[in-house]
Write a protein that holds these residues in place. Structure first.
Motif, PDB file in Angstrom:
ATOM      1  N   VAL A 267       0.837  -1.199   0.000  1.00  0.00           N
ATOM      2  CA  VAL A 267       0.000   0.000   0.000  1.00  0.00           C
ATOM      3  C   VAL A 267       0.871   1.248   0.000  1.00  0.00           C
ATOM      4  O   VAL A 267       0.607   2.235  -0.715  1.00  0.00           O
ATOM      5  CB  VAL A 267      -0.941  -0.010   1.219  1.00  0.00           C
ATOM      6  N   GLU A 268       1.922   1.230   0.776  1.00  0.00           N
ATOM      7  CA  GLU A 268       2.850   2.364   0.798  1.00  0.00           C
ATOM      8  C   GLU A 268       3.524   2.547  -0.552  1.00  0.00           C
ATOM      9  O   GLU A 268       3.733   3.676  -1.028  1.00  0.00           O
ATOM     10  CB  GLU A 268       3.905   2.134   1.887  1.00  0.00           C
ATOM     11  N   LEU A 269       3.840   1.397  -1.201  1.00  0.00           N
ATOM     12  CA  LEU A 269       4.463   1.471  -2.529  1.00  0.00           C
ATOM     13  C   LEU A 269       3.517   2.090  -3.544  1.00  0.00           C
ATOM     14  O   LEU A 269       3.921   2.906  -4.393  1.00  0.00           O
ATOM     15  CB  LEU A 269       4.885   0.063  -2.972  1.00  0.00           C
ATOM     16  N   LEU A 270       2.226   1.720  -3.449  1.00  0.00           N
ATOM     17  CA  LEU A 270       1.254   2.236  -4.402  1.00  0.00           C
ATOM     18  C   LEU A 270       0.934   3.710  -4.171  1.00  0.00           C
ATOM     19  O   LEU A 270       0.485   4.414  -5.093  1.00  0.00           O
ATOM     20  CB  LEU A 270      -0.037   1.412  -4.334  1.00  0.00           C
ATOM     21  N   THR A 271       1.110   4.162  -2.941  1.00  0.00           N
ATOM     22  CA  THR A 271       0.783   5.558  -2.642  1.00  0.00           C
ATOM     23  C   THR A 271       1.965   6.512  -2.763  1.00  0.00           C
ATOM     24  O   THR A 271       1.817   7.718  -2.536  1.00  0.00           O
ATOM     25  CB  THR A 271       0.220   5.651  -1.223  1.00  0.00           C
ATOM     26  N   MET A 272       3.114   5.985  -3.138  1.00  0.00           N
ATOM     27  CA  MET A 272       4.293   6.850  -3.277  1.00  0.00           C
ATOM     28  C   MET A 272       4.196   7.742  -4.515  1.00  0.00           C
ATOM     29  O   MET A 272       4.736   8.846  -4.542  1.00  0.00           O
ATOM     30  CB  MET A 272       5.574   6.006  -3.347  1.00  0.00           C
ATOM     31  N   LYS A 273       3.480   7.270  -5.545  1.00  0.00           N
ATOM     32  CA  LYS A 273       3.338   8.015  -6.808  1.00  0.00           C
ATOM     33  C   LYS A 273       1.870   8.073  -7.186  1.00  0.00           C
ATOM     34  O   LYS A 273       1.074   7.252  -6.725  1.00  0.00           O
ATOM     35  CB  LYS A 273       4.122   7.333  -7.932  1.00  0.00           C
ATOM     36  N   PRO A 274       1.515   9.017  -8.000  1.00  0.00           N
ATOM     37  CA  PRO A 274       0.145   9.037  -8.540  1.00  0.00           C
ATOM     38  C   PRO A 274      -0.145   7.747  -9.294  1.00  0.00           C
ATOM     39  O   PRO A 274       0.772   7.111  -9.847  1.00  0.00           O
ATOM     40  CB  PRO A 274       0.115  10.252  -9.439  1.00  0.00           C
ATOM     41  N   ILE A 275      -1.387   7.357  -9.319  1.00  0.00           N
ATOM     42  CA  ILE A 275      -1.751   6.079  -9.937  1.00  0.00           C
ATOM     43  C   ILE A 275      -1.393   6.040 -11.415  1.00  0.00           C
ATOM     44  O   ILE A 275      -0.956   5.015 -11.950  1.00  0.00           O
ATOM     45  CB  ILE A 275      -3.262   5.824  -9.750  1.00  0.00           C
ATOM     46  N   THR A 283       1.670  -2.548 -10.515  1.00  0.00           N
ATOM     47  CA  THR A 283       0.464  -2.224  -9.751  1.00  0.00           C
ATOM     48  C   THR A 283      -0.429  -3.440  -9.611  1.00  0.00           C
ATOM     49  O   THR A 283      -0.958  -3.741  -8.527  1.00  0.00           O
ATOM     50  CB  THR A 283      -0.297  -1.089 -10.442  1.00  0.00           C
ATOM     51  N   LYS A 284      -0.598  -4.171 -10.733  1.00  0.00           N
ATOM     52  CA  LYS A 284      -1.437  -5.369 -10.688  1.00  0.00           C
ATOM     53  C   LYS A 284      -0.850  -6.429  -9.769  1.00  0.00           C
ATOM     54  O   LYS A 284      -1.553  -7.080  -8.989  1.00  0.00           O
ATOM     55  CB  LYS A 284      -1.585  -5.917 -12.110  1.00  0.00           C
ATOM     56  N   LYS A 285       0.484  -6.559  -9.828  1.00  0.00           N
ATOM     57  CA  LYS A 285       1.147  -7.548  -8.973  1.00  0.00           C
ATOM     58  C   LYS A 285       0.999  -7.187  -7.501  1.00  0.00           C
ATOM     59  O   LYS A 285       0.753  -8.046  -6.639  1.00  0.00           O
ATOM     60  CB  LYS A 285       2.615  -7.639  -9.360  1.00  0.00           C
TER      61      LYS A 285
END
Length: 364
Positions: A267-275, A283-285
């Motif tokens: 979750v932290e990795l996904l929120t580091m940058k805009p989607i 992202t899918k992984k």
């Protein structure tokens, strides 16, 4: 009131009751024995007088009989009179004032000697009471003489009372000694009984305070010893259960921390940058790993809630066929975010063509 105090009081009461009952029954028995003994002594004196009279008549020696009568008057306590009435000669040996008051006259004494033997009670002018015993003597074809023994009843009663007083003193001292011994024995027995119980109570208190290493040193072969042995076994089992609890809590913490760490990392990795700037494949992984971790976390919670099956020895295994290489790769991806956050590099070192196996991959 403590158990030891209650036990001592009960023992003292029981000892007192036993001592009192024993003393009373002993006193009653000895009173009867004293009375029988005095009566027996009176009869024995009469028989001895009769025997002496017979020997005196056979040997025609009145002095021998008179001397015996005199010795009786001097030695026998409470003797009112000791008299021999020779019927053919109308001779009365040993007569005194009391005998004459009882018989009224010598002629009446000789006449009374011809009547059958009897035991009579007479009252004197001074108010005293006399018990008269008599017995016949026959030498040849007819009655030759009659012997009399008279006893002051008050003197006899004094002798009885004196003997009973001595008996009471003996019984009192014996009862005191018996009571004291009973008290000491009761105290020792109370200590022997309540001492181990106190140890058991202290051990239970120690267990309640969390000291699971508590062991009670009581070596006895009775019920208390058995209780102490079972207490020690219980303490060991409680310690084992406490260790199992710690192990269970540690396992639960680990099982909860792993998927939560993976979810938090991705979750932290996904929120580091805009989607829109994220790599679609990564992202899918990441979302797949988050979903797998959530599924794993849900399954683990279900396992914890289903702990009754584990306790009953009915744990269910979901056996499937899977690749060890794929399992290792999944585990590697699972912890990769945490490694990247710590700037650590994960290097896989397993064969890609490892054989497949049948087991519960989730539990592995």
């Amino acid at each position: 009131m403590k158990l030891r105090t209650r036990f001592i009081l009960f023992s003292v009461f029981l000892t007192s009751l036993i001592v009192a009952a024993t003393s009373y029954s002993t006193l009653h028995f000895l009173k009867r024995l004293v009375l029988d003994e005095i009566q027996s002594n009176q009869v024995t004196l009469l028989q001895n007088l009769k025997k002496v009279t017979e020997e005196s008549q056979i040997s025609k020696d009145d002095i021998f009989a008179y001397n015996y009568l005199t010795s009786l008057q001097k030695t026998v306590k409470g003797l009112a009179f000791a008299v021999i009435v020779d019927i053919p000669r109308q001779l009365i040996l040993g007569k005194n004032i009391v005998f004459m008051e009882v018989m009224r006259s010598e002629q009446a004494a000789v006449k009374n000697a011809q009547s059958p033997s009897s035991q009579e009670q007479f009252s004197l002018h001074d108010g005293r009471s006399v018990l008269s015993l008599s017995d016949d003597i026959s030498i040849g074809s007819g009655k030759s003489a009659k012997v009399y023994l008279g006893f002051y009843e008050e003197k006899v009663q004094e002798n009885i009372d004196s003997s009973i007083r001595q008996i009471k003193e003996i019984i009192f001292y014996v009862s005191c000694v018996a009571f004291f011994i009973g008290l000491i024995v009761s105290l020792l027995f109370a200590i022997q009984i309540t001492g181990p119980i106190k140890k058991l109570a202290e051990g239970a208190q120690a267990l309640g305070e969390g000291n699971l290493d508590t062991q009670i040193d009581i070596n006895r072969s009775d019920e208390i010893g058995f209780l102490a042995k079972e207490f020690n076994i219980m303490a060991v089992k409680l310690k084992e259960l406490d260790q199992l609890k710690d192990a269970f809590v540690s396992s639960v913490s680990h099982e909860l921390r792993s998927p939560l760490t993976a979810i938090s990392g991705y979750v932290e990795l996904l929120t580091m940058k805009p989607i829109n700037e994220l790599n679609p494949e990564k992202t899918k992984k990441a979302l797949n790993i988050i979903q797998e971790s959530t599924t794993r976390l849900t399954a683990f919670v279900n396992d914890v809630l289903d702990v009754a099956k584990i306790k009953a020895g009915k744990m269910e295994l979901h056996v499937t066929e899977f690749s060890i290489s794929e399992l290792c790769q999944d585990l590697l991806d699972f912890v990769r975010p945490l490694a990247e956050k710590r700037e650590q590099k994960l290097v896989p070192d397993f064969a890609s063509d490892a054989p497949r196996m049948s087991s519960d991959s989730g539990k592995i």
